[in-house]
Design an enzyme around this catalytic site. Structure first.
Site, short mmCIF file in Angstrom:
data_model
loop_
_atom_site.label_atom_id
_atom_site.label_comp_id
_atom_site.label_asym_id
_atom_site.label_seq_id
_atom_site.Cartn_x
_atom_site.Cartn_y
_atom_site.Cartn_z
N HIS A 1 1.08 -1.22 -0.23
CA HIS A 1 0.37 -0.08 -0.06
C HIS A 1 1.19 1.42 -0.52
CE1 HIS A 1 -3.00 2.77 1.77
NE2 HIS A 1 -4.17 1.69 1.50
N ASP B 1 3.00 -4.52 8.22
CA ASP B 1 1.76 -3.84 7.45
C ASP B 1 0.16 -4.48 7.84
OD1 ASP B 1 -0.69 -2.51 6.13
OD2 ASP B 1 0.43 -2.25 4.62
N GLN C 1 -4.80 -5.55 6.67
CA GLN C 1 -5.81 -5.56 6.04
C GLN C 1 -6.15 -6.99 7.23
OE1 GLN C 1 -7.83 -4.87 4.32
NE2 GLN C 1 -7.32 -3.59 3.66
N LYS D 1 -10.36 -0.67 10.06
CA LYS D 1 -10.86 -1.91 9.59
C LYS D 1 -10.85 -2.55 10.28
CE LYS D 1 -7.57 0.04 6.64
NZ LYS D 1 -8.20 0.39 4.60
N CYS E 1 -4.47 2.35 -3.85
CA CYS E 1 -3.91 2.57 -2.87
C CYS E 1 -2.42 1.67 -3.36
CB CYS E 1 -3.80 3.51 -1.54
SG CYS E 1 -5.27 4.80 -1.71
N1 PMP Z 1 -1.75 -0.87 4.63
C1 PMP Z 1 -3.02 -1.36 4.08
C2 PMP Z 1 -2.49 -2.93 3.68
C3 PMP Z 1 -4.22 -0.82 3.78
O1 PMP Z 1 -5.05 -1.51 3.69
C4 PMP Z 1 -4.87 0.77 3.96
C5 PMP Z 1 -5.22 0.81 4.43
N2 PMP Z 1 -6.32 1.23 2.93
C6 PMP Z 1 -3.50 1.18 5.07
C7 PMP Z 1 -2.16 0.63 5.42
C8 PMP Z 1 -3.61 1.80 5.65
O2 PMP Z 1 -4.35 2.40 6.77
P1 PMP Z 1 -4.63 3.76 7.25
O3 PMP Z 1 -5.47 4.66 5.96
O4 PMP Z 1 -5.81 3.02 7.68
O5 PMP Z 1 -3.82 4.14 8.37
#
Ligand code: PMP
Length: 416
Positions: A133, A210, A213, A236, A374
């Site tokens: 991401h 990270d 998910q 999430k 993203c």
């Molecule tokens: N990493 C992953 C794999 C994600 O899916 C997301 C959110 N789409 C993030 C990081 C970022 O998370 P946040 O916007 O809650 O900080």
């Protein structure tokens, strides 16, 4: 495998009862019952989480760690109890290893800056993967610019799995940190994080995962994984937005300088010298998101009450059902066919742009995400600019996926 097993003996989920806990699901969109298939973007919130946040504001609202008055103590207790719940969910050894952040993004930026500024030099390398991401790419690019370190990217196979050979070949004694997504938000791929952590450590590198998910879908045990840092977001995980956590191994957190300066993170301040607070407060400058943390704690209770093993089993069955239905749609290509997968199905449709399909699905009451999720470098890797993504939560039913396929077929008749 501690993080990816699905407990086949788990009692099945009482889906109607689970769905009844989510007030938002009881509505219609464009005159059709809402079918929410965008949990990878954010999950919906059960009543117990909404109630916890509301009860805090109605009964206990005060600033934390400062006052001796009753409300301040109640607020502090609620905030710190939430930390204990998150510690237990991730199986961290010590509550001091759980730092509240705004979410995964801030957790990764915290490590990139606080760990990176003191540990990275010109010629050092940071290894990430092609399926990250943006929030696990850009913070490393920033610290590379600041320190002269270099970013290396491990390749992804055509099925959307990490190319382990490629990953290994990029590890060397120059690698100081490996940052890898546990479950890909765009592909659903579950990465073998225990193995990757072992390889990173063998090369002398620090490991950040990270987990944005992974935490809603899998039982996480940071001690079994062995990682140094693990990041997650409450929103999430059926919790509120604006709150998340960084797990950091105590020895590393102790050595890191603060990320931000301000109140809460100090023991004493003079104009000559400031003594920083103990962990984890050293990394929590300013008034924190108290209501959010309390809601996060309620979300952890929710996950524990339903049971992550049952959630994983239910979602795995839905994923299998959804993927086999998608395979039957003419002109549809699924992107991401990893053997170990959770939560998300990404696909493209011949002759139809995702941006044109998503509004048609919305009109049928279906909340499905279109775009690059993203993960622009990953989209480029698969030769697309965007996909449609249906992602799952504990409240989804097989019928939701049947309805998705029906709506896709309708879109195909309209657009092709
Ligand atoms: N990493 C992953 C794999 C994600 O899916 C997301 C959110 N789409 C993030 C990081 C970022 O998370 P946040 O916007 O809650 O900080």
């Amino acid at each position: 495998m501690t993080t990816t097993t699905h407990n086949s003996t788990a009692a099945t989920l009482d889906l109607d009862a689970v769905r009844a806990e989510f007030p938002i699901l009881q509505q219609q969109v464009h005159g059709k019952p809402l079918i929410y298939l965008d949990s990878a973007a954010t999950t919906q919130k059960p009543q117990c989480v909404i109630d916890a946040v509301r009860a805090y504001y109605e009964c206990d609202n005060a600033n934390v760690h400062r006052g001796v008055h009753t409300l301040s103590q109640r607020a502090t207790d609620g905030y710190e109890l939430a930390r204990d719940k998150v510690r237990s969910l991730l199986n961290a050894k010590d509550r001091a290893e759980i730092v509240f952040t705004r979410g995964t993004t801030e957790a990764i930026n915290l490590v990139a800056q606080a760990w990176g500024r003191t540990n990275l030099r010109e010629g050092d390398e940071i290894l990430i993967t092609h399926m990250e991401h943006h929030s696990n790419i850009v913070p490393w690019q920033l610290i590379c610019e600041q320190t002269g370190a270099k970013l290396k990217v491990a390749p992804v196979t055509d099925t959307g799995e990490l190319d382990l050979g490629g990953f290994k070949s990029l590890l060397s004694d120059r690698t100081k940190l490996v940052a890898c997504v546990h479950v890909s938000n765009a592909l659903g791929t579950i990465n073998p994080v225990e193995t990757l952590t072992r390889l990173a450590h063998d090369a002398g590198a620090v490991m950040l995962i990270d987990g944005a998910q992974a935490t809603p879908h899998l039982k996480i045990d940071v001690q079994a994984i062995g990682c140094d840092f693990y990041a997650c977001s409450a929103h999430k995980m059926y919790g509120p937005t604006g709150i998340g956590a960084l797990y950091g191994r105590r020895e590393l957190l102790e050595l890191m300088p603060p990320y931000q300066g301000g109140g809460e993170m100090i023991k004493s301040v003079t104009f000559e010298k400031t003594i920083y607070n103990d962990l984890p407060h050293k990394f929590e400058a300013g008034t924190p998101n108290i209501a959010g943390a309390i809601g996060f704690g309620a979300a952890v209770d929710f996950l524990n009450r339903i049971g992550l093993d049952r959630i994983a089993q239910h979602e795995r069955e839905l994923l299998d059902h959804g993927m086999s239905l998608l395979d039957q749609v003419e002109g549809l290509t699924q992107i991401g066919r990893a053997k170990e997968k959770a939560g998300a199905m990404s696909f493209i449709l011949e002759g139809m742009h995702p941006y044109d399909v998503a509004p048609i699905l919305d009109y049928a009451g279906l909340a499905v995400r279109d775009g690059h999720h993203c993960t622009q470098p990953l989209m480029e890797r698969f030769g697309v600019t965007a996909t449609l993504r249906a992602s799952l939560g504990v409240y989804n039913r097989r019928e939701d996926l049947d309805a998705l396929i029906e709506a896709i077929e309708r879109a195909r008749k309209m657009l092709v």
